[in-house]
Design an enzyme around this catalytic site. Structure first.
Site, PDB file in Angstrom:
ATOM      1  N   LEU A   1       0.847  -1.180   0.000  1.00  0.00           N
ATOM      2  CA  LEU A   1       0.000   0.000   0.000  1.00  0.00           C
ATOM      3  C   LEU A   1       0.889   1.237   0.000  1.00  0.00           C
ATOM      4  O   LEU A   1       1.968   1.239   0.616  1.00  0.00           O
ATOM      5  CB  LEU A   1      -0.912   0.008   1.223  1.00  0.00           C
TER       6      LEU A   1
ATOM      7  N   TYR B   1       3.880  -0.516  -9.450  1.00  0.00           N
ATOM      8  CA  TYR B   1       3.740  -1.391 -10.625  1.00  0.00           C
ATOM      9  C   TYR B   1       2.795  -0.756 -11.646  1.00  0.00           C
ATOM     10  O   TYR B   1       3.076  -0.744 -12.853  1.00  0.00           O
ATOM     11  CB  TYR B   1       3.202  -2.747 -10.169  1.00  0.00           C
TER      12      TYR B   1
END
Length: 449
Positions: free
Chosen positions: A300, A355
């Site tokens: 996160l 990502y």
């Protein structure tokens, strides 16, 4: 990794039980095997009145592939494919007869059958009615793809800049969508422009990459190893690249495909020079580069450290940009670059801000690089996989993994070979008219556009 549920509901006692209980039954997808027919039955070519000339030309090309081609729907045929040619439709009312004729035969579409639209992209200067019609075909195709069953898929060839329906790249794209090589490609529309490339694919009996040299990064295992194998199957000499720590697995891949291994960290400043030098010194040329190397460091954002962000961007994005700069400076004629993006770069994913940034960046640089390569006869494209059955996805918690598998229209995960087949198509000379595009290999996953 094995999808045991899909196997179970398609075999033996559990198949019968699943039918009785009304359980979802994802189909066993038909994938490419040498010697298999292109389609699973006759091909029906439909068109509106204005597009009849294009449909005739397309049907003639399909006949040249030894396919059973029909122009009228009948009730006594198990159709292998339905091709809707809507290239000259100019108003919304022009398409009704064609799409409803297609609808009348969908119940007789064979398992693993195909529906393919051939249309034109909206262009500057189009009237509102023409733009609406052309864009409407896209929405129709994506919607009908969600209605298909038993492993059937729907995809679209979208012609741009006056490309002909029987141009080399248009036919190569149509052939890919009709074939078992596109098993996990569903609900996708691929834009195809004009090109001077000559046909060099299965239509002539020649392997599409015969005599060419391809580099695959991250080739030691997983999707990268599968890409190397499919490119070699299609005739390429493959340079397999991966980090020194993966040396043993890298050598095994290179030996399996009859290529060479290059131990290299793609994030080094001279990675592009070393790749180019190896290809030229060992094989005399370089034709295709596949940017597959990538890593994940999921967290996160509130918990993410700079090392986790920086490493993902360095491998997944910055390395590709640096290598491409070297390749562009070398002025290689006809160079095709295919980069691995991801549906995470299209729709985002919780815990993957790094990502997602890197993979969206891949899409961005692919579109920008496309124009730089076009002047020398080259192309840059990207493939965006969805949920693929790999060692990495096998580590996802069971419940999350099962949900991810069932979300696509095809209700299952893809295989590494599905990604490899899409890359091999985009890497082929016949696909030169496909440039700056992102092809999702996701089974029409319910994310993104």
């Amino acid at each position: 990794m094995t999808d045991r549920y899909t196997q179970a509901v398609n075999s033996g006692f559990t198949k019968t039980l699943a039918k009785k209980l009304g359980l979802p039954r994802p189909a066993i997808l038909r994938r490419y095997r040498a010697g298999d027919p292109l389609t699973v039955g006759p091909v029906l070519v439909l068109s509106d009145g204005a597009s009849k000339g294009d449909a005739d030309a397309l049907a003639q090309a399909l006949l040249g592939w030894d396919l059973d081609v029909r122009r009228q729907p009948t009730d006594d045929v198990r159709w292998g494919a339905v091709v809707l040619v809507l290239t000259e439709a100019a108003a919304p009312t022009d398409v009704a007869e064609t799409v409803l004729a297609a609808g009348s035969v969908l119940r007789r579409l064979a398992g693993n059958g195909r529906v393919v639209t051939v249309s034109r992209a909206p262009a500057d200067g189009d009237s509102p009615a023409l733009a609406a019609t052309r864009n409407g075909v896209d929405g129709f195709l994506r919607s009908v793809a969600k209605e298909l069953r038993a492993g059937a898929t729907g995809n679209g060839v979208v012609l741009t800049d006056g490309a002909g329906v029987d141009s080399t790249s248009a036919l190569a794209t149509l052939r890919f969508f009709l074939s078992a090589r596109s098993a996990y490609v569903d609900g996708q529309l691929l834009r195809v422009g004009p090109t001077d490339a000559t046909t060099g694919s299965e239509t002539t009996g020649r392997r599409p990459l015969e005599g060419e040299v391809a580099v695959v990064t991250g080739a030691a295992r997983g999707i990268g190893a599968s890409i190397a194998k499919v490119l070699a199957r299609d005739g390429a000499t493959v340079v397999c690249v991966d980090v020194p720590a993966a040396g043993e697995a890298l050598a095994a891949t290179a030996n399996a495909v009859g290529g060479t291994a290059l131990q290299l960290d793609v994030t080094t400043d001279d990675a592009g020079e070393r790749i180019l030098a190896h290809a030229r010194e060992r094989h005399g040329r370089l034709d295709v580069v596949v940017h597959n190397a990538g890593i994940t460091r999921d967290k996160l954002l509130a918990n993410m450290k700079s090392a986790q962000w920086d490493s993902v961007v360095a491998v997944n994005l910055a390395a590709q940009l640096r290598i491409n700069e070297t390749l562009l400076a070398a002025g290689i004629e006809g160079l095709r670059i295919v980069s691995l993006a991801s549906t995470s770069g299209i729709a985002g994913n919780k815990g993957q801000t790094n990502y997602g940034f890197s993979k969206a960046g891949v899409i961005g640089h692919t579109r920008a690089t496309a124009g730089l390569l076009a002047s020398s006869g080259g192309a840059a494209n990207a493939v965006a996989p969805g949920f693929i059955e790999t060692e990495m996805t096998s580590r996802i918690p069971f419940a999350t993994r099962e949900v991810a598998r069932r979300l696509p229209t095809l209700a299952q995960g893809g295989r590494p070979v599905d990604v490899a087949e899409a890359i091999a198509f985009l890497a082929s000379p016949a696909a030169a008219g496909v440039n700056g595009q992102v092809l999702r290999v996701c089974g029409q996953h319910l994310v993104g556009q």
